[in-house]
Design a protein around this motif. Structure first.
Motif, PDB file in Angstrom:
ATOM      1  N   ASN A 240      -7.204  -3.928  -7.866  1.00  0.00           N
ATOM      2  CA  ASN A 240      -5.973  -3.461  -7.230  1.00  0.00           C
ATOM      3  C   ASN A 240      -5.853  -4.082  -5.838  1.00  0.00           C
ATOM      4  O   ASN A 240      -6.343  -3.539  -4.858  1.00  0.00           O
ATOM      5  N   ARG A 241      -5.191  -5.243  -5.755  1.00  0.00           N
ATOM      6  CA  ARG A 241      -5.108  -5.965  -4.485  1.00  0.00           C
ATOM      7  C   ARG A 241      -4.378  -5.165  -3.398  1.00  0.00           C
ATOM      8  O   ARG A 241      -4.851  -5.128  -2.245  1.00  0.00           O
ATOM      9  N   PRO A 242      -3.228  -4.516  -3.692  1.00  0.00           N
ATOM     10  CA  PRO A 242      -2.588  -3.715  -2.641  1.00  0.00           C
ATOM     11  C   PRO A 242      -3.503  -2.615  -2.101  1.00  0.00           C
ATOM     12  O   PRO A 242      -3.466  -2.301  -0.909  1.00  0.00           O
ATOM     13  N   LEU A 243      -4.332  -2.053  -2.974  1.00  0.00           N
ATOM     14  CA  LEU A 243      -5.284  -1.036  -2.526  1.00  0.00           C
ATOM     15  C   LEU A 243      -6.301  -1.633  -1.565  1.00  0.00           C
ATOM     16  O   LEU A 243      -6.650  -1.011  -0.548  1.00  0.00           O
ATOM     17  N   ARG A 244      -6.783  -2.814  -1.854  1.00  0.00           N
ATOM     18  CA  ARG A 244      -7.747  -3.465  -0.959  1.00  0.00           C
ATOM     19  C   ARG A 244      -7.134  -3.689   0.425  1.00  0.00           C
ATOM     20  O   ARG A 244      -7.789  -3.496   1.453  1.00  0.00           O
ATOM     21  N   ILE A 245      -5.860  -4.078   0.446  1.00  0.00           N
ATOM     22  CA  ILE A 245      -5.204  -4.361   1.721  1.00  0.00           C
ATOM     23  C   ILE A 245      -5.085  -3.099   2.557  1.00  0.00           C
ATOM     24  O   ILE A 245      -5.441  -3.082   3.740  1.00  0.00           O
ATOM     25  N   ILE A 246      -4.595  -2.006   1.937  1.00  0.00           N
ATOM     26  CA  ILE A 246      -4.444  -0.802   2.763  1.00  0.00           C
ATOM     27  C   ILE A 246      -5.800  -0.183   3.087  1.00  0.00           C
ATOM     28  O   ILE A 246      -5.949   0.487   4.115  1.00  0.00           O
ATOM     29  N   ALA A 247      -6.820  -0.423   2.243  1.00  0.00           N
ATOM     30  CA  ALA A 247      -8.158   0.079   2.558  1.00  0.00           C
ATOM     31  C   ALA A 247      -8.665  -0.549   3.849  1.00  0.00           C
ATOM     32  O   ALA A 247      -9.174   0.142   4.743  1.00  0.00           O
ATOM     33  N   MET A 309       8.696  -2.869  10.346  1.00  0.00           N
ATOM     34  CA  MET A 309       8.431  -1.626  11.070  1.00  0.00           C
ATOM     35  C   MET A 309       6.979  -1.587  11.547  1.00  0.00           C
ATOM     36  O   MET A 309       6.698  -1.203  12.686  1.00  0.00           O
ATOM     37  N   PHE A 310       6.053  -2.015  10.696  1.00  0.00           N
ATOM     38  CA  PHE A 310       4.655  -2.091  11.125  1.00  0.00           C
ATOM     39  C   PHE A 310       4.491  -3.076  12.281  1.00  0.00           C
ATOM     40  O   PHE A 310       3.803  -2.782  13.271  1.00  0.00           O
ATOM     41  N   TYR A 311       5.109  -4.256  12.164  1.00  0.00           N
ATOM     42  CA  TYR A 311       4.963  -5.264  13.216  1.00  0.00           C
ATOM     43  C   TYR A 311       5.477  -4.745  14.557  1.00  0.00           C
ATOM     44  O   TYR A 311       4.828  -4.907  15.604  1.00  0.00           O
ATOM     45  N   ILE A 312       6.638  -4.104  14.550  1.00  0.00           N
ATOM     46  CA  ILE A 312       7.258  -3.624  15.787  1.00  0.00           C
ATOM     47  C   ILE A 312       6.386  -2.572  16.465  1.00  0.00           C
ATOM     48  O   ILE A 312       6.103  -2.646  17.668  1.00  0.00           O
ATOM     49  N   ALA A 437      -5.264  -5.371  12.543  1.00  0.00           N
ATOM     50  CA  ALA A 437      -4.426  -4.586  11.633  1.00  0.00           C
ATOM     51  C   ALA A 437      -3.107  -5.292  11.340  1.00  0.00           C
ATOM     52  O   ALA A 437      -2.595  -5.239  10.212  1.00  0.00           O
ATOM     53  N   LEU A 438      -2.541  -5.954  12.343  1.00  0.00           N
ATOM     54  CA  LEU A 438      -1.303  -6.717  12.144  1.00  0.00           C
ATOM     55  C   LEU A 438      -1.496  -7.798  11.083  1.00  0.00           C
ATOM     56  O   LEU A 438      -0.643  -8.002  10.214  1.00  0.00           O
ATOM     57  N   PHE A 439      -2.603  -8.495  11.161  1.00  0.00           N
ATOM     58  CA  PHE A 439      -2.878  -9.550  10.194  1.00  0.00           C
ATOM     59  C   PHE A 439      -3.052  -8.963   8.795  1.00  0.00           C
ATOM     60  O   PHE A 439      -2.517  -9.491   7.805  1.00  0.00           O
ATOM     61  N   ILE A 440      -3.777  -7.845   8.686  1.00  0.00           N
ATOM     62  CA  ILE A 440      -4.051  -7.243   7.377  1.00  0.00           C
ATOM     63  C   ILE A 440      -2.759  -6.782   6.706  1.00  0.00           C
ATOM     64  O   ILE A 440      -2.516  -7.075   5.529  1.00  0.00           O
ATOM     65  N   ILE A 441      -1.904  -6.082   7.451  1.00  0.00           N
ATOM     66  CA  ILE A 441      -0.697  -5.523   6.826  1.00  0.00           C
ATOM     67  C   ILE A 441       0.295  -6.621   6.462  1.00  0.00           C
ATOM     68  O   ILE A 441       1.162  -6.419   5.603  1.00  0.00           O
ATOM     69  N   SER A 442       0.173  -7.787   7.072  1.00  0.00           N
ATOM     70  CA  SER A 442       1.074  -8.894   6.724  1.00  0.00           C
ATOM     71  C   SER A 442       0.850  -9.351   5.277  1.00  0.00           C
ATOM     72  O   SER A 442       1.702 -10.025   4.697  1.00  0.00           O
ATOM     73  N   LYS A 443      -0.300  -9.000   4.678  1.00  0.00           N
ATOM     74  CA  LYS A 443      -0.631  -9.425   3.315  1.00  0.00           C
ATOM     75  C   LYS A 443      -0.164  -8.427   2.253  1.00  0.00           C
ATOM     76  O   LYS A 443      -0.321  -8.677   1.064  1.00  0.00           O
ATOM     77  N   TYR A 444       0.392  -7.295   2.667  1.00  0.00           N
ATOM     78  CA  TYR A 444       0.827  -6.271   1.716  1.00  0.00           C
ATOM     79  C   TYR A 444       2.122  -6.703   1.036  1.00  0.00           C
ATOM     80  O   TYR A 444       3.082  -7.097   1.688  1.00  0.00           O
ATOM     81  N   GLU A 445       2.167  -6.623  -0.290  1.00  0.00           N
ATOM     82  CA  GLU A 445       3.261  -7.242  -1.051  1.00  0.00           C
ATOM     83  C   GLU A 445       4.146  -6.262  -1.818  1.00  0.00           C
ATOM     84  O   GLU A 445       5.136  -6.680  -2.426  1.00  0.00           O
ATOM     85  N   LEU A 446       3.837  -4.977  -1.825  1.00  0.00           N
ATOM     86  CA  LEU A 446       4.632  -4.025  -2.603  1.00  0.00           C
ATOM     87  C   LEU A 446       5.864  -3.588  -1.808  1.00  0.00           C
ATOM     88  O   LEU A 446       5.792  -2.698  -0.969  1.00  0.00           O
ATOM     89  N   THR A 447       6.997  -4.209  -2.102  1.00  0.00           N
ATOM     90  CA  THR A 447       8.252  -3.796  -1.480  1.00  0.00           C
ATOM     91  C   THR A 447       8.750  -2.523  -2.161  1.00  0.00           C
ATOM     92  O   THR A 447       8.281  -2.152  -3.245  1.00  0.00           O
ATOM     93  N   ASP A 448       9.728  -1.852  -1.532  1.00  0.00           N
ATOM     94  CA  ASP A 448      10.299  -0.651  -2.135  1.00  0.00           C
ATOM     95  C   ASP A 448      10.922  -0.963  -3.491  1.00  0.00           C
ATOM     96  O   ASP A 448      10.801  -0.171  -4.441  1.00  0.00           O
TER      97      ASP A 448
END
Length: 465
Positions: A240-247, A309-312, A437-448
């Protein structure tokens, strides 16, 4: 919303249910936030332990949790208690958790390391049995992403009510109980014990209220989870790649909060020579932005998008930390400037770390989409494990740096080297972690849009079956 959509799991909740769910995080903050923010100060300045001894103890406690979290997550997914798969634990574990939290602030056996170990580690292990099922509860209430955003906003709003009550209110309550006429934070042991007792009992009542208002609707059948095992945690992490990113985002976020929050009392007392009232204001500003910005999160997210929103807000937090550092280096720093910097920093931290909880139901749905099993307990145990890893980092770094720079708990005035070390804990290290954290969240791919489509396909499968 139509009855057909609700039948597919896209439920809308009323405001009493939303507030009831959020009260669970308010309760946890009234209990656990006291531990995170003030237990280090209590141990070093009241209970009589050295910073290095506390660092070792915090490390042992959190390593124990690394082993414990997967076991708890597996047990929760496999079990189906009488009063609900997840919410039951709010009742079953609330009383012993409150009791152990109170005992952590009992000074009768000071400076016994054995007593500190037993009460601290016992509290940590019990907290996992509240935190993991409460986190899974969110994803069991609905699949609707807009509703989950609202639930997360309400949850974090109420969590910050708890944060405000702890960070700002606790110093004032301790001073009032102690009857202290001094300006600095009182060190009367009985005042700390009484204050923790009040907070823990209120927290327990809120856990019961949360239990009464939550109804689990999106859970797997017992036959689908009866073969869940501990190894599923690691398998889910791998696939679960999205899980790894938020972990990994959780690690950096909670390490940042753990380091910065625990140093607040030292910063005001030693670097700025502040009073208990000024500490109360400073710590209050760590929560007040939530009341302004968390209700606006659904609107902000819709306007700028999830990632932006995360970046800001992560960027705003870094700016606030930089301001705090340079203001504190001034010859006569203005407390008003300190408050402004703290407000900017806290605004960024609150929104970014608050909204990250809305991502957990997304990765649970992604896992269900790819494997056919909705193992919410396992996923929340994994995020809890990384949350504890971040807390472990913070709990080691804080006392370790205090020991390295020669912090003296017997006096308010510290050497310039010790003051610089405290500044690194408040500003420099947290800012570096937020950059990561900014770098990590940039890799998250699950859009709404993508997660809505995933949820619709899952419900279509259930209908066909």
């Amino acid at each position: 919303m139509s009855n057909e959509q609700e039948a597919k799991g896209f439920y809308k909740l009323n405001w009493l249910q939303r507030i009831g769910f959020g009260s669970g995080d308010l309760a946890q903050n009234l209990i656990f936030q006291v531990i995170c923010t003030y237990l280090l100060f209590f141990y070093t300045d009241i209970y009589g332990l050295t910073p290095s001894a506390v660092a070792v103890m915090f490390t042992v406690g959190n390593v124990a949790n690394v082993i414990w979290d997967p076991i708890v997550g597996t047990l929760i997914d496999k079990s189906n208690p009488r009063y609900g798969k997840y919410r039951s634990y709010l009742l079953y574990v609330g009383i012993p958790l409150s009791g152990f939290a109170i005992l952590c602030f009992y000074n009768g056996f000071a400076p016994s390391l054995l007593y500190a170990y037993v009460t601290y580690i016992g509290m940590q292990l019990l907290y996992t049995f509240i935190n993991v099922p409460y986190g899974a509860l969110n994803s069991s209430l609905t699949r609707d992403t807009d509703e989950i955003t609202i639930l997360t906003s309400v949850r974090m709003f109420m969590a910050n009510v708890g944060g405000l009550a702890v960070n700002s209110g606790l110093p004032l309550i301790i001073a009032w109980i102690a009857g202290s006429a001094s300006d600095s934070l009182p060190k009367e042991p009985s005042a700390w014990f009484t204050a923790m007792t009040i907070y823990a009992l209120v927290g327990l009542c809120l856990l019961v209220f949360c239990f009464s208002q939550c109804k689990e609707r999106v859970v797997m059948d017992a036959k689908d989870t009866e073969d869940v095992k501990v190894s599923d945690l690691w398998m889910e992490f791998v696939r679960n790649r999205p899980l790894r990113i938020i972990a990994f985002f959780f690690i950096t976020a909670f390490a940042m909060m753990s380091v910065g929050n625990a140093a607040g009392a030292y910063f005001i007392n030693s670097n700025l020579g502040g009073t208990a009232q000024q500490l109360s204001i400073f710590m209050a500003l760590g929560s007040i932005p939530a009341f302004i910005f968390m209700p606006l999160v659904p609107v902000i997210k819709k306007a700028v998008g999830k990632k932006n929103m995360f970046y800001i807000f992560l960027g705003a937090a870094i700016v606030g930390m930089a301001m705090l550092y340079f203001i504190a280096k001034m010859e006569n720093p203005s407390m008003m400037l300190v408050y402004i910097a703290q407000f900017i920093k806290s605004t960024g931290v609150i929104v970014a770390t608050g909204y990250m909880w809305a991502l957990v139901p997304e990765v649970i749905s992604y896992g269900e989409y790819t494997t056919g099993r909705r193992i919410s307990g396992i996923v929340n145990a994994l995020t809890g494990l990384f949350f504890k890893a971040g807390m472990t980092f913070g709990s080691i770094v804080g006392p370790a740096i205090l020991g390295f720079v020669g912090y003296n708990s017997k006096t308010i005035e510290q050497t310039p080297f010790a003051q610089e070390g405290i500044l690194w804990l408040v500003c420099v290290i947290p800012a570096a972690l937020l950059c990561l954290a900014l770098f990590i969240i940039s890799k998250y791919e699950l859009t709404d849009e993508k997660i809505d489509q995933i949820n619709k396909e899952i419900e279509a499968r259930h209908k066909n079956n």
